[in-house]
Scaffold this motif. Structure first.
Motif, PDB file in Angstrom:
ATOM      1  N   LYS A  75     -34.577  83.597  75.093  1.00 48.17           N
ATOM      2  CA  LYS A  75     -33.804  84.302  76.118  1.00 48.17           C
ATOM      3  C   LYS A  75     -33.231  85.576  75.514  1.00 48.17           C
ATOM      4  O   LYS A  75     -32.573  85.530  74.475  1.00 48.17           O
ATOM      5  N   VAL A  76     -33.485  86.699  76.165  1.00 50.40           N
ATOM      6  CA  VAL A  76     -32.909  87.956  75.703  1.00 50.40           C
ATOM      7  C   VAL A  76     -31.465  88.008  76.197  1.00 50.40           C
ATOM      8  O   VAL A  76     -31.228  87.964  77.395  1.00 50.40           O
ATOM      9  N   PRO A  77     -30.482  88.072  75.272  1.00 47.10           N
ATOM     10  CA  PRO A  77     -29.094  88.106  75.727  1.00 47.10           C
ATOM     11  C   PRO A  77     -28.806  89.396  76.496  1.00 47.10           C
ATOM     12  O   PRO A  77     -29.482  90.412  76.282  1.00 47.10           O
ATOM     13  N   ALA A  78     -27.809  89.341  77.369  1.00 47.84           N
ATOM     14  CA  ALA A  78     -27.442  90.510  78.158  1.00 47.84           C
ATOM     15  C   ALA A  78     -27.131  91.685  77.242  1.00 47.84           C
ATOM     16  O   ALA A  78     -26.500  91.530  76.195  1.00 47.84           O
ATOM     17  N   ASN A 131     -30.640  79.845  94.617  1.00 48.57           N
ATOM     18  CA  ASN A 131     -31.663  78.985  94.033  1.00 48.57           C
ATOM     19  C   ASN A 131     -32.973  79.711  93.767  1.00 48.57           C
ATOM     20  O   ASN A 131     -33.897  79.125  93.212  1.00 48.57           O
ATOM     21  N   MET A 143     -32.107  85.312  87.571  1.00 48.05           N
ATOM     22  CA  MET A 143     -31.002  85.480  86.633  1.00 48.05           C
ATOM     23  C   MET A 143     -29.876  84.481  86.899  1.00 48.05           C
ATOM     24  O   MET A 143     -28.812  84.553  86.296  1.00 48.05           O
ATOM     25  N   LYS A 144     -30.093  83.585  87.837  1.00 44.78           N
ATOM     26  CA  LYS A 144     -29.114  82.547  88.197  1.00 44.78           C
ATOM     27  C   LYS A 144     -27.785  83.135  88.654  1.00 44.78           C
ATOM     28  O   LYS A 144     -26.708  82.714  88.231  1.00 44.78           O
ATOM     29  N   TYR A 149     -25.294  84.532  92.092  1.00 45.37           N
ATOM     30  CA  TYR A 149     -24.953  84.037  93.431  1.00 45.37           C
ATOM     31  C   TYR A 149     -24.836  85.217  94.402  1.00 45.37           C
ATOM     32  O   TYR A 149     -23.729  85.670  94.714  1.00 45.37           O
ATOM     33  N   TYR A 172     -25.943  91.518  85.670  1.00 48.28           N
ATOM     34  CA  TYR A 172     -27.143  90.846  85.186  1.00 48.28           C
ATOM     35  C   TYR A 172     -28.315  91.055  86.140  1.00 48.28           C
ATOM     36  O   TYR A 172     -29.453  90.781  85.806  1.00 48.28           O
ATOM     37  N   THR A 232     -25.700  74.135  94.017  1.00 44.80           N
ATOM     38  CA  THR A 232     -26.635  73.839  92.925  1.00 44.80           C
ATOM     39  C   THR A 232     -27.145  72.402  93.011  1.00 44.80           C
ATOM     40  O   THR A 232     -26.536  71.545  93.664  1.00 44.80           O
ATOM     41  N   ASN A 233     -28.243  72.143  92.334  1.00 46.45           N
ATOM     42  CA  ASN A 233     -28.826  70.802  92.350  1.00 46.45           C
ATOM     43  C   ASN A 233     -27.884  69.774  91.735  1.00 46.45           C
ATOM     44  O   ASN A 233     -27.753  68.665  92.245  1.00 46.45           O
ATOM     45  N   THR A 252     -19.744  73.414  88.997  1.00 50.33           N
ATOM     46  CA  THR A 252     -21.160  73.449  88.635  1.00 50.33           C
ATOM     47  C   THR A 252     -21.723  74.867  88.643  1.00 50.33           C
ATOM     48  O   THR A 252     -22.931  75.048  88.701  1.00 50.33           O
ATOM     49  N   THR A 253     -20.860  75.875  88.584  1.00 51.25           N
ATOM     50  CA  THR A 253     -21.353  77.250  88.538  1.00 51.25           C
ATOM     51  C   THR A 253     -22.227  77.436  87.308  1.00 51.25           C
ATOM     52  O   THR A 253     -21.840  77.064  86.198  1.00 51.25           O
ATOM     53  N   ARG A 254     -23.419  78.013  87.535  1.00 46.64           N
ATOM     54  CA  ARG A 254     -24.339  78.195  86.407  1.00 46.64           C
ATOM     55  C   ARG A 254     -24.012  79.479  85.658  1.00 46.64           C
ATOM     56  O   ARG A 254     -23.530  80.430  86.239  1.00 46.64           O
ATOM     57  N   PRO A 291     -25.322  82.831  84.005  1.00 40.41           N
ATOM     58  CA  PRO A 291     -26.523  83.641  84.241  1.00 40.41           C
ATOM     59  C   PRO A 291     -27.494  83.545  83.069  1.00 40.41           C
ATOM     60  O   PRO A 291     -27.107  83.169  81.960  1.00 40.41           O
ATOM     61  N   PHE A 292     -28.739  83.906  83.337  1.00 39.20           N
ATOM     62  CA  PHE A 292     -29.788  83.928  82.314  1.00 39.20           C
ATOM     63  C   PHE A 292     -29.391  84.898  81.203  1.00 39.20           C
ATOM     64  O   PHE A 292     -29.069  86.044  81.475  1.00 39.20           O
ATOM     65  N   GLY A 293     -29.403  84.430  79.969  1.00 42.10           N
ATOM     66  CA  GLY A 293     -29.062  85.302  78.846  1.00 42.10           C
ATOM     67  C   GLY A 293     -27.589  85.664  78.807  1.00 42.10           C
ATOM     68  O   GLY A 293     -27.220  86.759  78.408  1.00 42.10           O
ATOM     69  N   TYR A 294     -26.718  84.716  79.238  1.00 43.86           N
ATOM     70  CA  TYR A 294     -25.291  85.020  79.366  1.00 43.86           C
ATOM     71  C   TYR A 294     -24.636  85.279  78.013  1.00 43.86           C
ATOM     72  O   TYR A 294     -24.868  84.560  77.046  1.00 43.86           O
ATOM     73  N   VAL A 295     -23.845  86.326  77.971  1.00 51.37           N
ATOM     74  CA  VAL A 295     -23.063  86.632  76.783  1.00 51.37           C
ATOM     75  C   VAL A 295     -21.615  86.685  77.209  1.00 51.37           C
ATOM     76  O   VAL A 295     -21.266  87.370  78.167  1.00 51.37           O
TER      77      VAL A 295
END
Lengths: 433, 312
Positions: free
Chosen positions: A249-252, A371, A375-376, A378, A401, B252-253, B298-300, B302-306
């Motif tokens: 995963k490339v970090p932000a 869903n 980038m997950k 909302y 993001y 979320t699931n 259950t908040t996810r 984000p992808f690649g979260y910093v």
């Protein structure tokens, strides 16, 4: 004879994303070369970064491949003439060149010697190469690897996940030699131990063809691999494809090189190889002309700078078109006028007939946007924060993001313009700073 | 040739699903069970359903006219609410009570909180609870299948948890030959409708599976008749069609799984230890209220979260 194990499966977890109609009706048509045009417009800013600086004067004679504007700074790219003729006008943001119809190449062009990584970056710079997948990031910057950074994987992006577009696919079918030589050249010069060619599963013919690369005789240590990815949008997005190919995963705020990867579009690789072989910089581009208003869609090779209307009259569009998109329908940008020129980073012109329906309903909170977001994020929450002017919440919703892939708007049953809202949210955050 | 081009923000493609289409799918999924209810309980059942649907639609329509809002009655969400409410009522209920229920559902639970997408609880289910509390006798006067007399009889569920012996077999309960509300008797048709919704990707199966699974497991451990516990009462209707309401269930699931399991546990507890014979609607209402907290939990990332340092 085929070594099946060389076709890999994706490493990362399945992409959230969304399944789009492929609409790749032009896939099996041979590319058509567009006859010479009367005039080309060459913008100075066809890439991310500083616009190029003009180096020609009005009335000056130029040839195909002559430098007309040089890179201005590190993150920039030069622009070359795509026709032979005379410079008609130097505007603030573009050069207009009148073609003499001969397409005479510049005599000073010569093959380029590449031995070191510096040479390769220099070649990318001289070629005027930018990321041809659509982002337009100068390739020179990508190939100028910082001292001490270890790159262990070269990812060749042939995913081409947008609907309609088949230009990368045609590149790999028609210019297979340039692709294969380019991959081995970059891999050898930069001394990258692994190369993974990523293709979506809906391009079986390309997978077959590219399989030959992976089993080429030059690949003595079995380091070039082919990966079949799920045909799901946005599979070709940089961070997504790195995750799919390597599980990293490339970090932000970081670059692919920070996780040891370089991602290059397959057409970029072939173009770079052609430049090194012939010295001819990036002056023409294969673009897919398709869409609901194109009854006879095809891939055409056009000189960069050709006005879109010329391309459209060559291919032929229905009279009742209402929207011209530079790029594919998911991330492409609408043009205001058909006078606009084809740019380096264009890989498609999509012409649509009917405008999208305007009627939206209130958000029914089905959660589809969240869903589907790769980038997950909302998007619906951002939408509601914007409508209540709760701008302080935008930061905690991580709107920065967002890569604007368009999945959220696509799936929304209430037809809310969520991607547009995400852009708005990002610009609000920028202004607040 | 200077044509005025249409310029819009990307993406320029949209999925064909619409709000109205989703609501239509829910109606399609519910109709077999509703028709079956009418066959079993007679014309009076059809009348109750018609009154509920019509009054929900009219309340929604009038609300938008009176408050000068965008007309939302035609997005079919009020029809879904009306149909669900009707299916949750016994066929013997006085019609004015059905109208009161529709008023509670549309005006109080839905529109006063901001209309579609803003209600904190499922309108049809909350209306059922209001009617249950206000008119307990009328709300529990179930009739035996294929009879016309309003002879109230104990539901299999009441018999199951009470002292009376149940005459209903698991097979009868599955196909719907049992007393109860109009739309909740035929587990078979409700499951078929649920599968349709899952296949059409209208609902996610996580909530119903967790909900029903938890009830089944709990009653198995408690040594009860698992088949009857699962197939009778409002469990199927509640778990498949009401607990999955978009607005009032987690996004979320993981959140959906927590929601479903908690609904199942609360249902089991109310059925066994509460004063009421049925707990499905109360469990869903309770979990509806907890939904914002489940969502927050259950908040996810984000992808690649910093993580960003505070105070910047």
């Amino acid at each position: 004879m085929q070594k099946k194990e060389k076709i890999l499966k994706a490493k990362g977890k399945a992409l959230m994303g969304t399944f789009l109609p492929h609409l790749k009706g032009t896939a099996e048509f041979e590319t058509v070369v567009m006859p010479s045009v009367a005039e080309v417009i060459l913008p100075f800013s066809q890439h991310i970064g500083a616009p190029a600086k003009p180096v020609v004067e009005e009335g000056q004679q130029v040839f195909v491949g002559t430098l007309v504007a040089e890179a201005d700074g590190f993150v920039s790219a030069p622009v070359h003439s795509s026709v032979s003729g005379t410079v008609k006008k130097v505007n603030k943001d573009s050069v207009v060149i009148e073609s003499d119809g001969n397409m005479t190449p510049d005599e000073s062009l010569a093959p380029f010697e590449v031995n070191t990584p510096q040479d390769l970056a220099e070649a990318a710079s001289k070629c005027g190469l930018v990321g041809l997948g659509g982002a337009g990031f100068p390739t020179k910057v990508k190939l100028s690897i910082k001292e001490g950074t270890v790159i262990d994987t070269l990812i060749i992006n042939a995913a081409e996940c947008e609907p309609y577009i088949t230009s990368d696919y045609r590149e790999c079918m028609e210019n297979y030699d340039d692709v294969i030589n380019g991959i081995y050249l970059i891999k050898d010069v930069l001394n990258i131990p692994n190369a993974i060619i990523c293709v979506e599963s809906n391009k079986e013919a390309a997978i077959k063809k590219l399989y030959e690369i992976a089993t080429d005789v030059r690949d003595t240590d079995d380091s070039v691999k082919l990966m079949r990815l799920q045909s799901k949008y946005p599979q070709g997005a940089e961070k997504v494809i790195i995750y799919s190919a390597t599980g990293r995963k490339v970090p932000a705020g970081k670059l692919p090189s920070d996780v040891g990867c370089i991602v290059m579009n397959i057409t970029s690789i072939a173009t770079l190889y052609r430049f090194i072989k012939t010295g001819m910089p990036l002056v023409q581009k294969r673009i897919t002309v398709d869409g609901t208003a194109v009854s006879d869609p095809k891939n055409v090779i056009v000189p960069i700078g050709t006005p879109i209307k010329e391309v459209l009259s060559f291919v032929g569009v229905d009279d009742d078109y209402s929207e011209i998109i530079m790029g594919g329908p998911m991330m492409g940008v609408d043009v205001v006028s058909a006078e606009a020129p084809i740019e380096k980073r264009n890989n498609a012109i999509t012409v649509m007939k009917n405008a999208l329906p305007e009627t939206t309903t209130a958000c029914i909170r089905c959660g589809r946007c969240a869903n589907t977001c790769p980038m997950k994020l909302y998007p619906a929450k951002v939408d509601s924060a914007i409508s209540f002017s709760l701008y302080d919440n935008l930061n905690s919703l991580n709107v920065n993001y967002c890569m604007e892939c368009g999945c959220c708007s696509y799936v929304c049953p209430a037809k809310r313009p969520l991607t547009q809202t995400m852009r708005l949210a990002k610009s609000i955050l920028r202004r607040k700073k | 040739m200077s044509k005025i081009l249409n310029v819009s923000s990307s993406p320029h493609l949209r999925h064909s699903d619409t709000t109205q289409g989703i609501m239509l799918d829910v109606v399609i999924a519910l109709v077999p069970a509703a028709i079956f209810g009418c066959v079993v309980f007679g014309w009076r059942a059809a009348l109750v359903l018609a009154v509920c649907i019509a009054s929900c639609f009219i309340f929604e329509f009038l609300w938008n006219i009176i408050l000068k809002k965008q007309q939302s009655a035609f997005d079919l969400s009020a029809i879904v609410t009306g149909l669900l409410l009707g299916m949750n009522l016994p066929s013997t209920i006085p019609l004015w009570m059905a109208v009161v229920g529709s008023f509670v559902a549309i005006v109080i639970v839905k529109q006063l909180f901001g209309g579609i997408g803003h209600n904190f609880a499922n309108p049809a289910m909350t209306a059922r609870i209001v009617l249950m509390v206000s008119f307990p006798v009328a709300m529990t006067s179930y009739i035996e299948p294929f009879t016309v007399d309003a002879v109230s009889s104990a539901t299999p569920l009441a018999a199951l948890y009470g002292d009376a012996a149940s005459a209903v077999t698991v097979k009868d309960a599955f196909f719907g030959i049992q007393g109860g509300c109009i739309g909740e008797t035929s587990a078979f048709l409700l499951i078929i409708g649920g599968l349709y919704l899952v296949l059409r990707r209208v609902i996610n199966p996580i909530i119903p599976v967790c909900f029903i699974g938890t009830v089944a497991l709990a009653s198995l451990i408690a040594g009860q008749n698992v088949g009857l516990c699962v197939l009778s009462g409002g469990l199927m209707l509640g778990a498949i069609y009401m607990a999955t309401d978009y607005t009032t269930s987690p996004t979320t699931n993981l959140g959906k799984a927590i929601f479903g399991i908690c609904c199942g546990l609360i249902t089991f507890i109310i059925r066994n230890f509460g004063a009421l014979p049925e707990g499905v609607s109360y469990s869903i209402l309770l979990m509806n209220i907890l939904t914002p907290y489940i969502n927050r939990l259950t908040t996810r990332k984000p992808f690649g979260y910093v993580k960003v340092k505070e105070g910047k």
